[in-house]
Design an enzyme around this catalytic site. Structure first.
Site, PDB file in Angstrom:
ATOM      1  N   SER A 140       0.833  -1.198   0.000  1.00  0.00           N
ATOM      2  CA  SER A 140       0.000   0.000   0.000  1.00  0.00           C
ATOM      3  C   SER A 140       0.870   1.251   0.000  1.00  0.00           C
ATOM      4  O   SER A 140       1.991   1.246   0.530  1.00  0.00           O
ATOM      5  CB  SER A 140      -0.907   0.016   1.235  1.00  0.00           C
ATOM      6  OG  SER A 140      -1.530   1.262   1.411  1.00  0.00           O
ATOM      7  N   TYR A 153      -2.375  -0.503   9.747  1.00  0.00           N
ATOM      8  CA  TYR A 153      -2.374  -0.867   8.334  1.00  0.00           C
ATOM      9  C   TYR A 153      -1.033  -0.522   7.685  1.00  0.00           C
ATOM     10  O   TYR A 153      -0.479  -1.309   6.918  1.00  0.00           O
ATOM     11  CB  TYR A 153      -3.519  -0.137   7.627  1.00  0.00           C
ATOM     12  CG  TYR A 153      -3.833  -0.650   6.248  1.00  0.00           C
ATOM     13  CD1 TYR A 153      -4.432  -1.897   6.066  1.00  0.00           C
ATOM     14  CD2 TYR A 153      -3.557   0.120   5.113  1.00  0.00           C
ATOM     15  CE1 TYR A 153      -4.731  -2.364   4.799  1.00  0.00           C
ATOM     16  CE2 TYR A 153      -3.862  -0.342   3.842  1.00  0.00           C
ATOM     17  CZ  TYR A 153      -4.452  -1.583   3.686  1.00  0.00           C
ATOM     18  OH  TYR A 153      -4.750  -2.046   2.428  1.00  0.00           O
TER      19      TYR A 153
END
Length: 246
Positions: A140, A153
């Site tokens: 990501s 995350y």
């Protein structure tokens, strides 16, 4: 890529769905993995068979090693191998650090990092035995650039990069390549809570030199490239982000 079998984690929706369908279009038999949305997984499988492809659905929480092993055993019994592994599954939980619960932290880390580890530990030996394999990990933008409220995350997705490079060195001589893809801003169900208005989407797009969001199919195209043309590419982090990181 015909006669190959791909296992795509978290492929009932979003980017995972596009990857599963993209591989199927190239003749790959696809295992559509889901954790809770059987209806969505079945829909993806029907889309694949509708274009002449071959697909099965497989329920498993990749954070659970026993469930992963059972799922891999079932696939081997049916198709005999797993040649391509795409680690896409992720659970997102956000919150400022003082409000982020231990439960949510563990949930994110276990789904992203734990899930990738569990899948690799059971599937890599199959690839080594055939002296051929492709592993693609979906990281990501947050892994390298951060985002407020995304410590869990961001940490999990950053960990994937270290995992990718270490495993790539471990299996390079065995005919197995391991790479990571960093998608840019690609609106999906998972990001819908953060970008739930056109105003928020437009604000995000302002930071992208190409001036539009990415499409799940564009991530799928890169997966197909790495699988079919990436024999000399391993341990690499590839951005598909419209120039967002520049």
């Amino acid at each position: 890529m015909e006669k190959k079998v791909a296992f795509v984690t978290g492929s009932s929706r979003g980017i995972g769905r596009a990857i599963a369908i993209g591989l199927a279009k190239e003749g790959v038999s696809v295992v559509v993995n889901y954790r809770s949305r059987q209806d969505a997984a079945e829909k993806v499988a029907r889309e694949i068979t509708g274009i002449g492809g071959e697909a099965i659905i497989a329920k498993a929480d990749v954070a659970n090693d026993d469930e992963v092993k059972s799922m891999v055993d079932d696939v081997i019994n049916k198709w005999g191998s797993i040649d391509i592994l795409v680690n896409n599954a992720a659970i997102h939980r956000g919150g400022r650090i003082q409000k982020l619960t231990l439960e949510d932290w563990n949930l994110v880390i276990n789904s992203v990092l734990g899930g990738t580890f569990h899948c690799c530990r059971h599937i890599v030996p199959l690839m080594i035995a055939k002296n051929w394999g492709r592993i693609i990990n979906l990281s990501s933008y947050v892994a390298l650039h951060g985002y407020p409220g995304d410590t869990a995350y961001g940490a999990a997705k950053a960990g994937l990069l270290g995992f990718t490079m270490s495993l790539a060195k471990e299996v390079a001589s065995k005919g197995v390549t391991v790479n990571a893809i960093i998608p840019g801003f690609v609106p999906t169900d998972m990001t819908g809570g953060l970008f739930n208005t056109q105003e928020k989407i437009d604000r995000e797009v302002q930071n992208i030199p190409i001036h539009r969001p990415g499409k799940p199919e564009e991530i799928a195209d890169m997966v197909n490239f790495l699988v079919s043309k990436g024999e000399y590419i391993t341990g690499t982090v590839i951005r598909v982000d419209g120039g967002l990181a520049m």
